[in-house]
Design an enzyme around this catalytic site. Structure first.
Site, PDB file in Angstrom:
ATOM      1  N   ASP A 171      52.820  37.515  30.554  1.00 33.04           N
ATOM      2  CA  ASP A 171      51.889  37.119  29.495  1.00 33.04           C
ATOM      3  C   ASP A 171      50.639  37.909  29.767  1.00 33.04           C
ATOM      4  OD1 ASP A 171      51.552  35.179  32.002  1.00 33.04           O
ATOM      5  OD2 ASP A 171      49.396  35.541  31.265  1.00 33.04           O
ATOM      6  N   ASP A 182      46.620  37.936  29.916  1.00 35.61           N
ATOM      7  CA  ASP A 182      45.608  36.844  30.534  1.00 35.61           C
ATOM      8  C   ASP A 182      44.736  36.544  29.291  1.00 35.61           C
ATOM      9  OD1 ASP A 182      45.486  35.661  32.982  1.00 35.61           O
ATOM     10  OD2 ASP A 182      43.199  36.471  33.015  1.00 35.61           O
TER      11      ASP A 182
END
Ligand SMILES: [Zn+2]
Length: 285
Positions: free
Chosen positions: A223, A225
């Site tokens: 992902d 951040d």
């Protein structure tokens, strides 16, 4: 029982064992079924039980020991992983080179999900973790270069050969977890020039160094951040979804890296000598 006695007892209890390994893998989420035809080996350590009894199997003709660091039912969150027992158990089995796959967040917009980073530096933002074996003696290991150069090169080369553009280098900041970063925290990490955020890279790396093991982090970005993403922030579900998708690729990569690692006798990296000249309070397993 002090550590020295515990260590001596451990060696004795392992003397009759056939299960040994020279490569260890501390698996992250989703990697529990990494090896085929495994033998589960119960190893006692002076630091309690590892996350799970190591699974020992053969990959490309070499013996590999695998421990899922969160446990097979994911019962150990990052701040409660028995890091000392895990590294000790691997070394007790004969392991000298450790691969440490882990899920991380990317701190830069171009480090999206699916990116592979092989960091060369680490920053410790964890709190309250037992991060040394040397509580009763002044043993100061060098940590200037936290990762094994040989292991890093093997991962980068193997990934590139397989068509995965691994990023060679970068800084992993290890946060306490289990929560994810706030946007301000995340932006401050990026402003420091750091690359990725994880929750388990320490104390694992330093404990490996304290046992004179080669240690290489293989970081899979799951992902962006909080500081770089546009939505409502990282969620648990997103991380696991990406990891589940990429884990097949990561598993194949790790098995290829095992084959690419040099044999122990051919290692020229400084990791093995990291305790030379230091007085240790116990016998290494
Ligand atoms: Zn090394």
């Amino acid at each position: 029982m002090d550590d020295a006695e515990a260590g001596a007892g451990l060696v004795a209890s392992l003397a009759g064992m056939t299960a040994t390994a020279d490569v260890g893998i501390l698996g992250g989420s989703g990697l529990y079924h990494l090896l085929d035809d495994v033998e589960e080996v119960v190893v006692d350590t002076p630091y309690g039980d590892p996350s799970e009894p190591p699974l020992v199997g053969t990959v490309a003709g070499r013996r590999v020991a695998f421990i899922p660091r969160h446990g097979k039912d994911h019962r150990f969150p990052p701040h409660r992983v028995p890091y000392r027992a895990n590294l000790w158990a691997l070394r007790a089995l004969g392991v000298r080179q450790v691969l440490a796959p882990s899920a991380v967040g990317g701190l830069w917009p171009d480090l999206g999900p699916g990116s592979l980073v092989v960091p060369d530096q680490v920053v410790d933002r964890t709190v309250g973790r037992k991060s040394t074996y040397y509580d009763d003696a002044a043993v100061h290991v060098s940590f200037a270069d936290p990762y094994c150069p040989t292991g890093r090169q093997a991962v980068v080369d193997t990934a590139l050969r397989s068509g995965w553009d691994a990023i060679d280098g970068g800084t992993l900041v290890v946060i306490p977890g289990p929560r994810f970063s706030s946007r301000a925290e995340s932006r401050s990490y990026a402003a420091n020039g750091w690359t990725i955020v994880g929750m388990t890279g320490l104390p694992e790396a330093v404990l490996a160094r304290e046992l004179a093991l080669c240690y290489t982090t293989v970081a899979l970005v799951t992902d962006l951040d909080a500081g770089v993403e546009e939505g409502s922030g990282v969620t648990h579900a997103e991380v696991f979804e990406v990891f589940a998708r990429e884990v097949v690729r990561l598993r194949a990569l790790l098995l290829d890296v095992v084959a690419a690692l040099p044999d122990e006798g051919e290692l020229t990296c400084p990791c093995r000598g990291s305790l030379d000249g230091l007085r240790l309070p116990f016998v290494l397993p």
